[in-house]
Design an enzyme around this catalytic site. Sequence first.
Site, PDB file in Angstrom:
ATOM      1  N   HIS A 256       0.853  -1.193   0.000  1.00 25.59           N
ATOM      2  CA  HIS A 256       0.000   0.000   0.000  1.00 25.59           C
ATOM      3  C   HIS A 256       0.891   1.247   0.000  1.00 25.59           C
ATOM      4  O   HIS A 256       1.963   1.250   0.605  1.00 25.59           O
ATOM      5  CB  HIS A 256      -0.914  -0.029   1.227  1.00 25.59           C
TER       6      HIS A 256
ATOM      7  N   GLU B 123      -3.987   2.359  -7.226  1.00 26.32           N
ATOM      8  CA  GLU B 123      -4.384   3.442  -6.319  1.00 26.32           C
ATOM      9  C   GLU B 123      -3.489   4.663  -6.544  1.00 26.32           C
ATOM     10  O   GLU B 123      -2.378   4.730  -5.993  1.00 26.32           O
ATOM     11  CB  GLU B 123      -4.228   2.990  -4.865  1.00 26.32           C
TER      12      GLU B 123
HETATM   13  P1  PGA Z   1      -9.589   6.035   0.574  1.00 25.45           P
HETATM   14  O1  PGA Z   1      -8.432   4.944   0.805  1.00 25.45           O
HETATM   15  O2  PGA Z   1     -10.774   5.303   0.027  1.00 25.45           O
HETATM   16  O3  PGA Z   1      -9.824   6.623   1.931  1.00 25.45           O
HETATM   17  O4  PGA Z   1      -9.049   7.030  -0.392  1.00 25.45           O
HETATM   18  C1  PGA Z   1      -8.183   3.945  -0.123  1.00 25.45           C
HETATM   19  C2  PGA Z   1      -6.909   3.227   0.239  1.00 25.45           C
HETATM   20  O5  PGA Z   1      -5.929   3.891   0.575  1.00 25.45           O
HETATM   21  O6  PGA Z   1      -6.846   1.985   0.214  1.00 25.45           O
END
Ligand code: PGA
Length: 247
Positions: free
Chosen positions: A95, A164
């Site tokens: 992540h 992401e």
């Molecule tokens: P968020 O986080 O939906 O709060 O943007 C997503 C993540 O970091 O997995």
Amino acid sequence: MKSLIVANWKMNTSLADANVLATMIVNGLRDVDNVTVVVCPPFVWLSEVADILAKSSPQIFVGAQNCFYKENGAFTGEISAKMLESLCQYIIVGHSERRKYFSETDSMISQKVEAVLAADITPILCVGEPIKKSDSIDLVVEQLKASLTGIRPADYSRIIVAYEPVWAISTETTGEIATGEYASLVCAAIKKAVGKNVRVIYGGSVSEANVADFLSRPNIDGVLVGAASLKAKGFIALCKKVKDNNA
Ligand code: PGA
């Protein structure tokens, strides 16, 4: 294939909050059968949440938010994929918050992917560019390949890739979010790099309001939800929206 919805609770919830949230999710999703839901609580509540989710029908799966790449040994404070074997079916790896705050490198992340696969758990490998630039897609594909170093291409289909974009994560205050169109372009490039049979999901400020825009795109197989997964009512509504989208 069913859409995948991953709830990343991050470092949130007390034990009491986790119990309430998991129970509400189990009750709220009883009739939601054409989506796959994975709930990722903090390590310390994994066992309790797993017990609650074990009563879910259809099955809601459990995920961890991280693990270490060694199986055991003198690594104070770490938890191996092997130790998580009986507790969860998925583990988030790489992540952007791990990369940023804990200096995780692509090399460490690829070893984590390998350890998770060896434990017969599904890795959810996160990739994403820090800032949106003209070469973002190339950067993401490069990061993905580096995070898969040493993994046999035959095993790629056992991995879920979560795209992401860092600039679109937790942006409730700035309001900067990726469009479904942009996310789909990057997810298509990811599939081109690792194969069409690899599931690719999108994460970054996904909410009940915008989830349909992401999941109506052919290259996006699901969503990774952070902040919006902490409020039971909204999260259940988000899952129902995905279900309706799939119907
Ligand atoms: P968020 O986080 O939906 O709060 O943007 C997503 C993540 O970091 O997995």
